[in-house]
Scaffold this active site. Sequence first.
Site, PDB file in Angstrom:
ATOM      1  N   GLY A  35       0.817  -1.073   0.049  1.00 27.98           N
ATOM      2  CA  GLY A  35      -0.097  -0.023  -0.119  1.00 27.98           C
ATOM      3  C   GLY A  35       0.914   1.217  -0.097  1.00 27.98           C
ATOM      4  CB  THR A  36      -0.111   4.720   0.636  1.00 26.15           C
ATOM      5  OG1 THR A  36      -1.408   4.391   0.305  1.00 26.15           O
ATOM      6  CG2 THR A  36       0.498   6.141   0.467  1.00 26.15           C
ATOM      7  N   GLY A  38       4.008   0.980   2.660  1.00 28.35           N
ATOM      8  CA  GLY A  38       4.787  -0.192   2.974  1.00 28.35           C
ATOM      9  C   GLY A  38       4.220  -1.449   2.489  1.00 28.35           C
ATOM     10  CB  VAL A  40       0.696  -6.012   4.188  1.00 35.76           C
ATOM     11  CG1 VAL A  40       0.011  -7.181   5.304  1.00 35.76           C
ATOM     12  CG2 VAL A  40       0.283  -4.771   4.138  1.00 35.76           C
ATOM     13  CG  ASP A 155      -6.946   5.922   4.054  1.00 31.46           C
ATOM     14  OD1 ASP A 155      -7.920   6.094   3.082  1.00 31.46           O
ATOM     15  OD2 ASP A 155      -6.245   5.242   3.874  1.00 31.46           O
TER      16      ASP A 155
HETATM   17  N1  LIG Z   1      -4.163  -7.906   9.432  1.00 25.47           N
HETATM   18  C1  LIG Z   1      -4.252  -8.044   8.109  1.00 25.47           C
HETATM   19  N2  LIG Z   1      -4.379  -9.311   7.684  1.00 25.47           N
HETATM   20  C2  LIG Z   1      -4.889  -9.730   6.535  1.00 25.47           C
HETATM   21  N3  LIG Z   1      -4.349  -9.066   5.155  1.00 25.47           N
HETATM   22  C3  LIG Z   1      -4.160  -7.633   5.690  1.00 25.47           C
HETATM   23  C4  LIG Z   1      -4.116  -7.084   6.962  1.00 25.47           C
HETATM   24  N4  LIG Z   1      -3.873  -5.838   6.840  1.00 25.47           N
HETATM   25  C5  LIG Z   1      -3.635  -5.615   5.573  1.00 25.47           C
HETATM   26  N5  LIG Z   1      -4.185  -6.416   4.863  1.00 25.47           N
HETATM   27  C6  LIG Z   1      -4.049  -6.690   3.427  1.00 25.47           C
HETATM   28  O1  LIG Z   1      -2.827  -6.262   2.836  1.00 25.47           O
HETATM   29  C7  LIG Z   1      -3.129  -5.536   1.542  1.00 25.47           C
HETATM   30  C8  LIG Z   1      -2.461  -4.410   1.587  1.00 25.47           C
HETATM   31  O2  LIG Z   1      -2.896  -3.416   2.743  1.00 25.47           O
HETATM   32  P1  LIG Z   1      -2.509  -2.021   3.106  1.00 25.47           P
HETATM   33  O3  LIG Z   1      -3.166  -1.595   4.301  1.00 25.47           O
HETATM   34  O4  LIG Z   1      -1.072  -2.010   2.936  1.00 25.47           O
HETATM   35  O5  LIG Z   1      -3.007  -1.326   1.800  1.00 25.47           O
HETATM   36  P2  LIG Z   1      -4.281  -0.801   1.185  1.00 25.47           P
HETATM   37  O6  LIG Z   1      -5.535  -1.029   2.213  1.00 25.47           O
HETATM   38  O7  LIG Z   1      -4.590  -1.790  -0.067  1.00 25.47           O
HETATM   39  O8  LIG Z   1      -4.217   0.498   0.822  1.00 25.47           O
HETATM   40  P3  LIG Z   1      -3.681   1.890   1.739  1.00 25.47           P
HETATM   41  O9  LIG Z   1      -2.299   1.924   1.707  1.00 25.47           O
HETATM   42  O10 LIG Z   1      -4.188   2.962   0.784  1.00 25.47           O
HETATM   43  O11 LIG Z   1      -4.513   1.750   2.853  1.00 25.47           O
HETATM   44  C9  LIG Z   1      -4.567  -5.417   1.642  1.00 25.47           C
HETATM   45  O12 LIG Z   1      -5.070  -6.469   0.559  1.00 25.47           O
HETATM   46  C10 LIG Z   1      -5.256  -5.665   2.931  1.00 25.47           C
HETATM   47  O13 LIG Z   1      -6.339  -6.077   2.759  1.00 25.47           O
END
Ligand SMILES: Nc1ncnc2c1ncn2[C@@H]1O[C@H](COP(=O)(O)OP(=O)(O)OP(=O)(O)O)[C@@H](O)[C@H]1O
Length: 468
Positions: A35-36, A38, A40, A155
């Site tokens: 995501g924005t 880093g 995951v 957000d």
């Molecule tokens: N606790 C978690 N368990 C499983 N997947 C997760 C968890 N947290 C985040 N994810 C998943 O990891 C991916 C990347 O998430 P991240 O939050 O980094 O970015 P995003 O939500 O796609 O965008 P943004 O950066 O704008 O919030 C997404 O598909 C999100 O659903």
Amino acid sequence: MGDGSSTRSNSSNSSNSEKPEWLQQYNLVGKIGEGTYGLVFLARTKTQPKRPIAIKKFKQSKDGDGVSPTAIREIMLLREISHENVVKLFNVHINFADMSLYLAFDYAEYDLYEIIRHHRDKVGHSLNQYTVKSLLWQLLNGLNYLHSNWIIHRDLKPSNILVMGEGEEHGIMKIADFGLARIFQAPLKPLSDNGVVVTIWYRAPELLLGSKHYTSAVDMWAVGCIFAELLTLKPLFQGAEAKSSQNPFQVDQLDKIFKILGHPTVDKWPTLANLPHWQSDLQHIQAHKYDSAGLHNVVHLNLKSPAYDLLSKMLEYDPLKRITASQALEHEYFRMDPLPGRNAFVASQPMEKNVNYPTRPVDTNTDFEGTTSINPPQGVAAGNVAGGHGMGSRTMPRPMVAHNMQRMQPQGGVMAYNFPAQAGMNPSVPMQQRGMAQPHQQQQQQLRRKDPGMGMSGYAPPNKNRRL
Ligand SMILES: Nc1ncnc2c1ncn2[C@@H]1O[C@H](COP(=O)(O)OP(=O)(O)OP(=O)(O)O)[C@@H](O)[C@H]1O
């Protein structure tokens, strides 16, 4: 949870002896998202029961100045947050060499982004009413808890709304990424420009019109957008982001909103004329006449239905008049059949089949510590509900929760906090005095199990009308 742990390999290249101590608690499975802010990763604790964990690694800012001590202190406070509908942050690891940050959360197999996409592209029909209502109720329940604890998400969007896979919590919705939006000034200022698109589709009109002041009402607008998306499988207001300056006039996004809801008036929203972009808006609308399409037509709801009534109250222009999470939980929509339940995935009719949602793809080729891609990522890309965001372009979040903190022995320059005092806080000072309200008793906040109509008698009433 359909985690596929036995088939996923640990691809970390480092031997145990080279790993910092905190990292040795986990077996890396692979990268699950970007995501924005880093990357995951999916990891698994080594001790029994081997829990799946989502670890977020926060990138360096453009200035390379890492995460500030103030930000770290605020993140520590988030660990005190505990609620069934909020993702648990159970560990925080800081690499003091470069002030980079790793946050370890409970892992959730699904998110609304993928669930909606699956229905739209594969299942070919909407989510059942029971599922929509249960997800929405749980979202409001988690949000009411956060708002009661003076935390505004800022957000909210489908990818930040997770749903648990197989296990005791199957089908329970959890809000991810709360709290850090403020710490990292999101969604207006990403730490680094990694090509990830920050979506503005869920952004409240007061922010689009330049308000610098966030209230909990911005989250309720996003909930309205998500409610509509659950009903139609399409984002409600799908505007293109303007990027010309730090806080540009988001003309296309506002256009999309006005086309459905009509243009707001000073009569109905008295402080509208004080907003920074009001003049730009006036010039813009002079060249444009809005014949409102009518929200009910777009979401295919009867004007007199409780669902429409609730949705229109979430999408009220004036943030002061917008419904709060606690008011929404009391709405008639949640008191009529089908009543919301704890497991949102249960089929609503005895003859109806449960939908099997796809589990998260895991890229096992990306190195955890260096976060470098050894091979091009495979099988992780996912199209966007509305098109346009692949894995590399899905927008990114920020974290969540846990309790006491303790500073572990630094190893490899990385520390994990578990005691508030060592995060510069006095653990004896109640949260209220530190700017956060004491978390409610968890049992008060927990959903009643299955059908008895959550939010009804027997369920502790949520805080009334809290607006931050
Ligand atoms: N606790 C978690 N368990 C499983 N997947 C997760 C968890 N947290 C985040 N994810 C998943 O990891 C991916 C990347 O998430 P991240 O939050 O980094 O970015 P995003 O939500 O796609 O965008 P943004 O950066 O704008 O919030 C997404 O598909 C999100 O659903």
